[in-house]
Design a protein around this motif. Structure first.
Motif, PDB file in Angstrom:
ATOM      1  N   GLU A  11       0.814  -1.215   0.000  1.00  0.00           N
ATOM      2  CA  GLU A  11       0.000   0.000   0.000  1.00  0.00           C
ATOM      3  C   GLU A  11       0.850   1.268   0.000  1.00  0.00           C
ATOM      4  N   LEU A  12       2.071   1.172   0.525  1.00  0.00           N
ATOM      5  CA  LEU A  12       2.955   2.337   0.532  1.00  0.00           C
ATOM      6  C   LEU A  12       3.719   2.514  -0.779  1.00  0.00           C
ATOM      7  N   THR A  13       3.605   1.555  -1.693  1.00  0.00           N
ATOM      8  CA  THR A  13       4.285   1.673  -2.992  1.00  0.00           C
ATOM      9  C   THR A  13       3.309   1.627  -4.160  1.00  0.00           C
ATOM     10  N   ARG A  14       2.039   1.378  -3.885  1.00  0.00           N
ATOM     11  CA  ARG A  14       1.021   1.307  -4.943  1.00  0.00           C
ATOM     12  C   ARG A  14       0.925   2.644  -5.671  1.00  0.00           C
ATOM     13  N   SER A  15       0.853   2.570  -6.984  1.00  0.00           N
ATOM     14  CA  SER A  15       0.774   3.799  -7.768  1.00  0.00           C
ATOM     15  C   SER A  15       0.010   3.547  -9.060  1.00  0.00           C
ATOM     16  N   THR A  16      -1.094   4.263  -9.221  1.00  0.00           N
ATOM     17  CA  THR A  16      -1.863   4.167 -10.463  1.00  0.00           C
ATOM     18  C   THR A  16      -1.020   4.656 -11.638  1.00  0.00           C
ATOM     19  N   ALA A  17      -0.283   5.738 -11.425  1.00  0.00           N
ATOM     20  CA  ALA A  17       0.565   6.273 -12.497  1.00  0.00           C
ATOM     21  C   ALA A  17       1.614   5.241 -12.913  1.00  0.00           C
ATOM     22  N   ALA A  18       2.242   4.579 -11.947  1.00  0.00           N
ATOM     23  CA  ALA A  18       3.248   3.564 -12.266  1.00  0.00           C
ATOM     24  C   ALA A  18       2.614   2.426 -13.062  1.00  0.00           C
ATOM     25  N   ARG A  19       1.459   1.979 -12.624  1.00  0.00           N
ATOM     26  CA  ARG A  19       0.769   0.896 -13.330  1.00  0.00           C
ATOM     27  C   ARG A  19       0.390   1.317 -14.747  1.00  0.00           C
ATOM     28  N   ASN A  20      -0.215   2.485 -14.869  1.00  0.00           N
ATOM     29  CA  ASN A  20      -0.667   2.952 -16.188  1.00  0.00           C
ATOM     30  C   ASN A  20       0.475   3.225 -17.157  1.00  0.00           C
ATOM     31  N   LEU A  21       1.617   3.635 -16.627  1.00  0.00           N
ATOM     32  CA  LEU A  21       2.764   3.976 -17.470  1.00  0.00           C
ATOM     33  C   LEU A  21       3.821   2.866 -17.506  1.00  0.00           C
ATOM     34  N   SER A  22       3.514   1.733 -16.899  1.00  0.00           N
ATOM     35  CA  SER A  22       4.448   0.591 -16.826  1.00  0.00           C
ATOM     36  C   SER A  22       5.800   0.985 -16.246  1.00  0.00           C
ATOM     37  N   ILE A  23       5.761   1.717 -15.125  1.00  0.00           N
ATOM     38  CA  ILE A  23       6.977   2.139 -14.425  1.00  0.00           C
ATOM     39  C   ILE A  23       7.173   1.240 -13.212  1.00  0.00           C
ATOM     40  N   ASP A  24       8.382   0.741 -13.054  1.00  0.00           N
ATOM     41  CA  ASP A  24       8.718  -0.069 -11.881  1.00  0.00           C
ATOM     42  C   ASP A  24       8.898   0.865 -10.683  1.00  0.00           C
ATOM     43  N   ASN A  25       8.009   0.772  -9.719  1.00  0.00           N
ATOM     44  CA  ASN A  25       8.034   1.641  -8.546  1.00  0.00           C
ATOM     45  C   ASN A  25       8.522   0.878  -7.307  1.00  0.00           C
ATOM     46  N   THR A  26       9.501   0.017  -7.495  1.00  0.00           N
ATOM     47  CA  THR A  26      10.043  -0.782  -6.398  1.00  0.00           C
ATOM     48  C   THR A  26      11.122  -0.005  -5.662  1.00  0.00           C
ATOM     49  N   PRO A  27      10.980   0.166  -4.351  1.00  0.00           N
ATOM     50  CA  PRO A  27      12.001   0.892  -3.583  1.00  0.00           C
ATOM     51  C   PRO A  27      13.282   0.071  -3.424  1.00  0.00           C
ATOM     52  N   ASN A  28      14.409   0.783  -3.347  1.00  0.00           N
ATOM     53  CA  ASN A  28      15.678   0.106  -3.068  1.00  0.00           C
ATOM     54  C   ASN A  28      15.781  -0.141  -1.558  1.00  0.00           C
ATOM     55  N   LYS A  29      16.893  -0.681  -1.117  1.00  0.00           N
ATOM     56  CA  LYS A  29      17.070  -1.045   0.293  1.00  0.00           C
ATOM     57  C   LYS A  29      16.932   0.165   1.223  1.00  0.00           C
ATOM     58  N   SER A  30      17.537   1.272   0.874  1.00  0.00           N
ATOM     59  CA  SER A  30      17.479   2.486   1.688  1.00  0.00           C
ATOM     60  C   SER A  30      16.053   3.047   1.738  1.00  0.00           C
ATOM     61  N   GLU A  31      15.398   3.082   0.586  1.00  0.00           N
ATOM     62  CA  GLU A  31      14.017   3.581   0.517  1.00  0.00           C
ATOM     63  C   GLU A  31      13.078   2.667   1.304  1.00  0.00           C
ATOM     64  N   MET A  32      13.337   1.363   1.256  1.00  0.00           N
ATOM     65  CA  MET A  32      12.527   0.413   2.019  1.00  0.00           C
ATOM     66  C   MET A  32      12.702   0.643   3.526  1.00  0.00           C
ATOM     67  N   ALA A  33      13.931   0.908   3.935  1.00  0.00           N
ATOM     68  CA  ALA A  33      14.181   1.194   5.357  1.00  0.00           C
ATOM     69  C   ALA A  33      13.438   2.464   5.772  1.00  0.00           C
ATOM     70  N   ASN A  34      13.411   3.460   4.898  1.00  0.00           N
ATOM     71  CA  ASN A  34      12.675   4.699   5.192  1.00  0.00           C
ATOM     72  C   ASN A  34      11.181   4.450   5.277  1.00  0.00           C
ATOM     73  N   LEU A  35      10.646   3.609   4.395  1.00  0.00           N
ATOM     74  CA  LEU A  35       9.218   3.276   4.444  1.00  0.00           C
ATOM     75  C   LEU A  35       8.870   2.582   5.755  1.00  0.00           C
ATOM     76  N   LYS A  36       9.739   1.694   6.192  1.00  0.00           N
ATOM     77  CA  LYS A  36       9.515   0.990   7.461  1.00  0.00           C
ATOM     78  C   LYS A  36       9.518   1.986   8.623  1.00  0.00           C
ATOM     79  N   LEU A  37      10.467   2.915   8.603  1.00  0.00           N
ATOM     80  CA  LEU A  37      10.533   3.951   9.632  1.00  0.00           C
ATOM     81  C   LEU A  37       9.279   4.825   9.604  1.00  0.00           C
TER      82      LEU A  37
END
Length: 141
Positions: A11-37
Motif C-alpha cells: 500500500e505504501l508503494t502502490r501507484s496508479t501512475a506507475a501501473r498505467n505507465l508501466s513504471i517499476d516503482n520498487t524501492p531500493n534497500k534504503s528507501e525500504m528502510a525509510n518506508l519501514k521507519l
C-alpha cells in the motif's frame, strides 16, 4: 509484506501512475528502510491514536513516477519518507480530524514529523518523517 500491524509495503508503494505507465516503482534497500521507519514511527502511532483506518493515496514514488504525477524534485516521497493519507470516508471533516489527531501527537511529542500539511481543504493530508530539508512544518494550504 507487512511493515506494521496496519500498513504494508504494497500500500505504501502502490501507484496508479506507475501501473498505467508501466513504471517499476520498487524501492531500493534504503528507501525500504525509510518506508519501514515512516510506518513504524508516524503512520502506525497515528492509526492507533485515530482509531480508524487510514488510506494511503501516495507513498513511495520513484523519480519517474514522481515526475509523472508532477511532484517536486525534492519530494520526500522519492526517499520513502512521506505519504499522502486520508480517511476511509474521505470527507473533509474526517480528513481534518485525521490532521488534527496528527498535530496533537506532534505537539505532545508522541510522533516526530518533518511535514504535516493539509492539502487543498483537507482533500488529503501529507505527512513525512524528519528529513534533510524539513523540520516540523505544520501548515494548512
Amino acid at each position: 509484506m507487512q511493515l506494521t500491524k496496519h500498513f504494508t509495503v504494497e500500500e505504501l508503494t502502490r501507484s496508479t501512475a506507475a501501473r498505467n505507465l508501466s513504471i517499476d516503482n520498487t524501492p531500493n534497500k534504503s528507501e525500504m528502510a525509510n518506508l519501514k521507519l515512516l510506518a513504524e514511527t508516524v503512520l502506525e502511532p497515528l492509526r492507533e491514536a485515530f482509531g480508524h483506518p487510514i488510506i494511503v493515496n501516495s507513498g513511495f514514488r520513484c523519480a519517474a513516477v514522481n515526475k509523472a504525477v508532477g511532484g517536486v524534485r525534492t519530494s520526500q516521497h522519492m526517499l520513502g519518507q512521506a505519504a499522502d493519507i486520508r480517511t476511509l470516508s474521505n470527507t473533509s471533516e474526517d480528513n481534518k480530524a485525521l490532521f488534527e489527531t496528527a498535530a496533537s501527537l506532534v505537539r505532545a511529542g508522541k510522533i516526530n514529523v518533518g511535514q504535516l500539511i493539509d492539502e487543498y481543504g483537507y482533500s488529503w493530508v501529507h505527512i513525512s518523517t524528519p528529513g534533510k530539508h524539513v523540520n516540523n512544518v505544520i501548515h494548512i494550504k
